[in-house]
Design a protein around this motif. Sequence first.
Motif: not given
Length: 362
Positions: A222-234
Amino acid sequence: MRRVAVSVAVSALAVSAAACGKAGDDKTSDSSSSGSGSKSIGLLLPDNVTARYEKFDKPYFEAKVKELCSDCTVSYANAAADPAKQAQQMSSMVTKGVKVIVISAQDSAAIKSSIASAVSKGVKVVAYDRLAQGPVSAYVSFDNVKVGELQGQALLDALGSKATPKANVVMINGDDADPNAAQFKEGAHKVLDGKVKIAYEQSGLWKDTVAAQKMSAAITQLGAKNIAGVYAANDGMAGGIANTLKGAGISNIPLTGQDAELAAIQRIVAGTQSATVYKAYKPEADNAAELAVNLLQGKDIKSLADTEVTSGSGDKVQAKLLTPVSVTVKNIKDTVVKDGLYTVAQICTADYAAACKKAGLQ
């Protein structure tokens, strides 16, 4: 949850190892002088890298059993994330005469035949935290779809005005062998779909190392500048992801978690994780112990397990589902500190002193 394979503080591992012995051994360990006989209860936990299991679940469970049945014994074994080992551990407990087994399944489907075999020999089985397949008598956990909803909402809240249908979100889910993982995922999608774009979604297998690898792949794609957030399940996977984000020079983006691990609470204070989900271990362990003792004594359990769920094998199971709570920097004092899970001193070590002061914890 688990939940769950987790990156934990070295001190927590040391305490667990010192208090509980070497987890994951093939041999079971008894909390009393004898683990066999008519008043023996078994406790089988899935792994020894998820901090909660040996630091909280095991001692809480043992203490409640002792309170309810002073002459009962608890036989304990940890599968060390190995489904085959857990099946062998269950068989060993049945052979030695354990009458009730409480199990958090490493693989809910793989353990089905072992549960059926144990039940055929007169053993009662309680599914703990994860809904194992097969003829279990009861199930104790949290509303796991709600957990996912809380995670998804925390991510949206942290994104604020940046939460748009074009905002790229990375989802790192749990292990598909754990039925809870599917429920967390379901709940999260219920909240996130349509409000952000799930641009990359993979399983992290509850392992911080795998989650880190998946995050690295997402950054490449995706590219480092194109990630708005991350869902990690734990929280364990969130720890691996946080390290990857830091290594890639990505900061100030929301990152969720679950389990309210000490390392995660510290990341929340420091601003490298936005939220976790607190599932109070003591009520869960206490409920499981009470169900186990009632089953051992031939008492009715309907008042304890007041709802019904259907397992992956189609079995109807009496259940007790507890309520999870979202934790952000704003309510650390009112949740994990208030409940005595951690003290402010444990959270606010030297590395986090300044951040703790800013967050109002000190």
